[in-house]
Motif scaffolding. Structure first.
Motif, mmCIF file in Angstrom:
data_model
loop_
_atom_site.group_PDB
_atom_site.id
_atom_site.type_symbol
_atom_site.label_atom_id
_atom_site.label_comp_id
_atom_site.label_asym_id
_atom_site.label_seq_id
_atom_site.Cartn_x
_atom_site.Cartn_y
_atom_site.Cartn_z
ATOM 1 N N GLN A 160 -5.717 11.310 -0.613
ATOM 2 C CA GLN A 160 -5.767 10.077 -0.883
ATOM 3 C C GLN A 160 -4.306 9.462 -1.328
ATOM 4 O O GLN A 160 -4.143 8.126 -1.684
ATOM 5 N N ASP A 161 -3.551 10.321 -1.541
ATOM 6 C CA ASP A 161 -2.069 9.927 -2.112
ATOM 7 C C ASP A 161 -1.046 9.671 -1.159
ATOM 8 O O ASP A 161 0.035 10.274 -1.245
ATOM 9 N N GLY A 162 -1.631 8.747 -0.076
ATOM 10 C CA GLY A 162 -0.447 8.543 0.832
ATOM 11 C C GLY A 162 1.080 7.975 0.514
ATOM 12 O O GLY A 162 1.947 8.565 0.932
ATOM 13 N N ASP A 163 0.894 7.350 -0.515
ATOM 14 C CA ASP A 163 2.205 6.691 -1.070
ATOM 15 C C ASP A 163 3.010 7.500 -1.868
ATOM 16 O O ASP A 163 4.126 7.806 -1.758
ATOM 17 N N LYS B 81 3.980 0.009 0.721
ATOM 18 C CA LYS B 81 4.943 0.348 -0.397
ATOM 19 C C LYS B 81 5.605 1.771 0.195
ATOM 20 O O LYS B 81 6.635 2.116 0.123
ATOM 21 N N GLY B 82 4.608 2.705 0.674
ATOM 22 C CA GLY B 82 5.153 4.047 1.027
ATOM 23 C C GLY B 82 5.860 3.820 2.520
ATOM 24 O O GLY B 82 7.000 4.808 2.574
ATOM 25 N N LEU B 83 5.426 2.991 3.176
ATOM 26 C CA LEU B 83 6.195 3.092 4.536
ATOM 27 C C LEU B 83 7.607 2.465 4.231
ATOM 28 O O LEU B 83 8.851 2.823 4.795
ATOM 29 N N THR B 84 7.940 1.288 3.215
ATOM 30 C CA THR B 84 9.050 1.068 3.021
ATOM 31 C C THR B 84 9.907 1.832 2.467
ATOM 32 O O THR B 84 11.228 2.253 2.632
ATOM 33 N N LEU B 85 9.426 2.831 1.399
ATOM 34 C CA LEU B 85 10.186 3.853 0.869
ATOM 35 C C LEU B 85 10.815 4.973 2.024
ATOM 36 O O LEU B 85 11.881 5.160 1.941
ATOM 37 N N SER C 75 10.357 -0.820 10.254
ATOM 38 C CA SER C 75 10.939 -0.101 11.191
ATOM 39 C C SER C 75 12.363 -0.872 11.445
ATOM 40 O O SER C 75 13.350 -0.224 12.174
ATOM 41 N N SER C 76 12.502 -2.113 11.064
ATOM 42 C CA SER C 76 13.922 -2.638 11.229
ATOM 43 C C SER C 76 14.881 -2.118 10.532
ATOM 44 O O SER C 76 16.148 -2.277 10.684
ATOM 45 N N ASN C 77 14.589 -1.190 9.436
ATOM 46 C CA ASN C 77 15.690 -0.442 8.601
ATOM 47 C C ASN C 77 16.065 0.952 9.315
ATOM 48 O O ASN C 77 17.127 1.483 9.170
ATOM 49 N N LEU C 78 15.248 1.436 10.128
ATOM 50 C CA LEU C 78 15.435 2.396 11.086
ATOM 51 C C LEU C 78 16.361 2.167 12.539
ATOM 52 O O LEU C 78 15.721 2.185 13.526
ATOM 53 N N LYS C 79 17.799 2.310 12.324
ATOM 54 C CA LYS C 79 18.572 1.799 13.473
ATOM 55 C C LYS C 79 18.328 2.865 14.624
ATOM 56 O O LYS C 79 18.855 2.500 15.599
ATOM 57 N N LYS C 80 17.959 4.092 14.071
ATOM 58 C CA LYS C 80 17.943 5.178 15.246
ATOM 59 C C LYS C 80 16.667 5.328 15.832
ATOM 60 O O LYS C 80 16.544 6.108 16.730
#
Length: 314
Positions: free
Chosen positions: A210-213, A239-243, A271-276
């Protein structure tokens, strides 16, 4: 008559020569031949020919890679895979290859193993680079900690469907294995588990992490150089995805299939933070009404937006 006898003698002599040729093969030549056989053919055939061949099959150069994944992929998932007897068979195979490899084992791809042979891996395989042990219900955090300390060259890890492994294992691997580039941490389809029912034990299906984040936080902090990340059916939230998007900016491939707790908008923002980033698989699927009650989101429109499905549009 003399001609026939002469032919028979020549035939017998040629047979003896052929046998002698095989028996007198140098060790190097025999290794070259055996290296062209699959692991299964060596184990089921070549090892049983004679002592010399049996000994040759144990040579470290033939045991630098253990890959059983193709055999699992080519067969339907069976209930017997989840039995203690089958786990012991896999453990014995892995343990044998570890012993024969003499420290040269670089790649392990198995399923349904336990802590027992992995303890040997931690002690005897300092050159290990790939460890794939998915669907191993009895692999635990302590043994992964041993692996992290004993196998610092690991660059690819697959612990999908290993529910006794938690975020602490991901943190430990990341902290001690700086070459980590590929992580696969997929969960079973908990939204519609019908495909697993009758095959995977029910108690295991119900033990879905249950601890995805928490796992996302460990990945973000300790695996900053990841290129490939799979988190199918993870329960992480925005939250976890942003991290992850902030901590793993080298990512080129991300699989979020089945991640029902993140929206399309949240995925786009992260995903906008992931330039590659080259490829991202988004959660686009049908979720049965039995899984979630629509009252949770007040009306169908919000339900539809939350889970990115047009199934309820009229």
């Amino acid at each position: 008559m003399d001609d026939e006898k002469e032919k028979d003698n020549k035939g017998t002599e040629s047979d003896r020569v052929a046998v002698a040729d095989w028996a007198e093969l140098t060790h190097e030549c025999l290794l070259n031949i055996l290296s062209r056989l699959s692991l299964v053919h060596r184990w089921r055939g070549a090892m049983r020919v004679c002592k010399a061949w049996h000994h040759a099959c144990k040579d470290p150069c033939l045991n630098s890679v253990l890959d059983l994944e193709s055999h699992f992929d080519s067969a339907a998932e069976l209930p017997r895979f989840w039995t203690p007897e089958f786990e012991r068979r896999i453990d014995n195979i892995l343990g044998s290859v570890v012993a024969w490899s003499a420290g040269y084992l670089t790649e392990i791809r198995v399923r349904h193993c336990s802590d027992r042979p992995l303890s040997l891996v931690a002690k005897r395989c300092p050159n290990l680079q790939v460890l794939s042990i998915k669907s191993s219900p009895h692999v635990t955090d302590p043994i992964i900690a041993e692996i992290a300390l004993g196998c610092p060259k690991i660059k690819e890890l697959d612990v999908s469907y290993c529910y006794e492994i938690s975020h602490s294992s991901l943190a430990t691997i990341g902290a001690h294995c700086p070459n980590m580039r590929i992580l696969k941490r997929n969960l079973m389809n908990w939204l519609d588990p019908s495909q697993h029912v009758g095959i995977v034990p029910n108690e295991y299906l119900n033990a879905c992490p249950q601890d995805g984040d928490s796992e996302a936080a460990a990945i973000s902090k300790f695996m900053p150089h990841l290129l490939h990340l799979e988190l199918r059916f993870s329960k992480l939230t925005a939250k976890g995805l942003t991290l992850i998007s902030e901590g793993c900016q080298d990512l080129e491939y991300v699989d979020l299939s089945g991640c029902a707790n993140v929206t399309s908008r949240e995925i786009a923002n992260a995903s906008s933070n992931l330039k590659k980033l080259k490829t991202i698989k988004k959660p686009n699927f049908y979720i049965p009404r039995s899984v979630y009650h629509t009252e949770r989101y007040d009306h169908w429109r919000l339900y539809d937006e939350r889970f990115q499905t047009d199934i309820f549009r009229i």
